[in-house]
Write a protein that holds these residues in place. Sequence first.
Motif, PDB file in Angstrom:
ATOM      1  N   ALA A 161       0.831  -1.200   0.000  1.00  0.00           N
ATOM      2  CA  ALA A 161       0.000   0.000   0.000  1.00  0.00           C
ATOM      3  C   ALA A 161       0.869   1.254   0.000  1.00  0.00           C
ATOM      4  CB  ALA A 161      -0.933  -0.007   1.207  1.00  0.00           C
ATOM      5  N   ALA A 162       1.977   1.217   0.747  1.00  0.00           N
ATOM      6  CA  ALA A 162       2.877   2.367   0.787  1.00  0.00           C
ATOM      7  C   ALA A 162       3.535   2.603  -0.572  1.00  0.00           C
ATOM      8  CB  ALA A 162       3.942   2.158   1.863  1.00  0.00           C
ATOM      9  N   THR A 266      13.922  -3.310   6.648  1.00  0.00           N
ATOM     10  CA  THR A 266      14.351  -1.914   6.731  1.00  0.00           C
ATOM     11  C   THR A 266      13.709  -1.098   5.629  1.00  0.00           C
ATOM     12  OG1 THR A 266      16.483  -2.761   7.536  1.00  0.00           O
ATOM     13  CG2 THR A 266      16.369  -0.431   6.994  1.00  0.00           C
ATOM     14  N   LEU A 267      13.666  -1.665   4.423  1.00  0.00           N
ATOM     15  CA  LEU A 267      13.023  -0.974   3.306  1.00  0.00           C
ATOM     16  C   LEU A 267      11.529  -0.791   3.572  1.00  0.00           C
ATOM     17  CD1 LEU A 267      13.095   0.182   0.428  1.00  0.00           C
ATOM     18  CD2 LEU A 267      12.707  -2.143  -0.405  1.00  0.00           C
ATOM     19  N   SER A 268      10.873  -1.818   4.079  1.00  0.00           N
ATOM     20  CA  SER A 268       9.444  -1.720   4.370  1.00  0.00           C
ATOM     21  C   SER A 268       9.166  -0.578   5.331  1.00  0.00           C
ATOM     22  CB  SER A 268       8.950  -3.040   4.969  1.00  0.00           C
ATOM     23  OG  SER A 268       7.650  -2.908   5.499  1.00  0.00           O
ATOM     24  N   GLN A 269       9.958  -0.500   6.397  1.00  0.00           N
ATOM     25  CA  GLN A 269       9.748   0.582   7.368  1.00  0.00           C
ATOM     26  C   GLN A 269       9.890   1.946   6.707  1.00  0.00           C
ATOM     27  OE1 GLN A 269      12.754   1.293  10.392  1.00  0.00           O
ATOM     28  NE2 GLN A 269      11.161   1.495  11.952  1.00  0.00           N
ATOM     29  N   ALA A 270      10.895   2.080   5.831  1.00  0.00           N
ATOM     30  CA  ALA A 270      11.121   3.360   5.156  1.00  0.00           C
ATOM     31  C   ALA A 270       9.979   3.697   4.199  1.00  0.00           C
ATOM     32  CB  ALA A 270      12.450   3.315   4.404  1.00  0.00           C
ATOM     33  N   ILE A 272       6.883   2.793   4.363  1.00  0.00           N
ATOM     34  CA  ILE A 272       5.684   3.143   5.117  1.00  0.00           C
ATOM     35  C   ILE A 272       5.842   4.510   5.776  1.00  0.00           C
ATOM     36  CG2 ILE A 272       4.277   2.478   7.114  1.00  0.00           C
ATOM     37  CD1 ILE A 272       5.043  -0.489   6.343  1.00  0.00           C
ATOM     38  N   ALA A 273       7.051   4.795   6.261  1.00  0.00           N
ATOM     39  CA  ALA A 273       7.280   6.055   6.976  1.00  0.00           C
ATOM     40  C   ALA A 273       7.252   7.270   6.061  1.00  0.00           C
ATOM     41  CB  ALA A 273       8.618   5.991   7.709  1.00  0.00           C
ATOM     42  N   ALA A 288      14.086   7.883   5.882  1.00  0.00           N
ATOM     43  CA  ALA A 288      13.400   6.961   4.971  1.00  0.00           C
ATOM     44  C   ALA A 288      13.951   7.102   3.552  1.00  0.00           C
ATOM     45  CB  ALA A 288      11.897   7.222   4.987  1.00  0.00           C
ATOM     46  N   ARG A 289      14.149   8.332   3.116  1.00  0.00           N
ATOM     47  CA  ARG A 289      14.726   8.551   1.774  1.00  0.00           C
ATOM     48  C   ARG A 289      16.128   7.953   1.691  1.00  0.00           C
ATOM     49  NH1 ARG A 289      12.565  13.943   3.006  1.00  0.00           N
ATOM     50  NH2 ARG A 289      10.513  14.116   1.989  1.00  0.00           N
TER      51      ARG A 289
END
Length: 299
Positions: A161-162, A266-270, A272-273, A288-289
Amino acid sequence: MSAGRMHPGMHPLDGDLVRRLVAGQFPRWAGLAVERWPSGGTVNAMYRLGDDMVVRLPLVRGGAKDVSMEQEWLPRLAPLLSTPVPEVLGAGKPAEGYPWPWSVHRWLPGGHPESGALSEPLPLAKDLAAFVASMWSITLPGAPKAHRGGPVASLDAETRAAVEELRGIPEEGVDGDAVSAVWEEALRAPGWDGPPVWLHADLMPGNLLVEGGRLTAVIDFGCMGSGDPACDLFPAWNLLPRGAREVFREALGVDDATWVRGRGRTLSQALIALPYYRRTNPVMAGNARHVIRAVLDES
């Protein structure tokens, strides 16, 4: 930072409220200076209390259980870890219209490391690996389940979704196909088949303190618990440059599947954030970037 708009349901906080809370429950500290400490944190506010302490208060209801968990576990974990962690000096209770538990901690000196501006990346990578290894070696029973500690697939719907949301924000320049390919690789990686290990589970630069380029403390244990060790590989991509990343991995002896899961987490967290915080928390959005660039540069 527009903290008032960062989350729905945030409780208003100011220095006067913190002074009243401290004076009412810890009168020995009444009269000490109280000053809001600027932070890129997303769940808690920090107020310096005198020269040697800090008051930590949840901004949202979801942070309340984290404070209680830290009060229970940090005194038991601290002697087992390679790096200093927050010392709980006082456990505050709801009062003065403030609805959640809060804590007074001893102040830990140091500053937050900045990705792309590390003075000692290789020694820092070794320090971080030593901390992670000490977390993984803990055998205390009864650990809570770590936030994000479950299977990678549990993050799939939110991550996809992100990505779609970021496709609709062209000014961020995120290559949706490229990040999706990395995420698919993480989903295909074998899951963790060993026993769950103790994790910090939120090793963001803002939860690390350094002096002279070396790790001096790890803070904010609100996500801690047991789960997949890949959850504690975040610094490899959210902080360390490529050479130090390899030092971090080698020091921990991480296998390929765990490394791929760690990169994906780690990528997923970024992902979404970034859409969530891009207008309210420049620290989180900036990191995140950085993560997205670091992961794509590596793949």
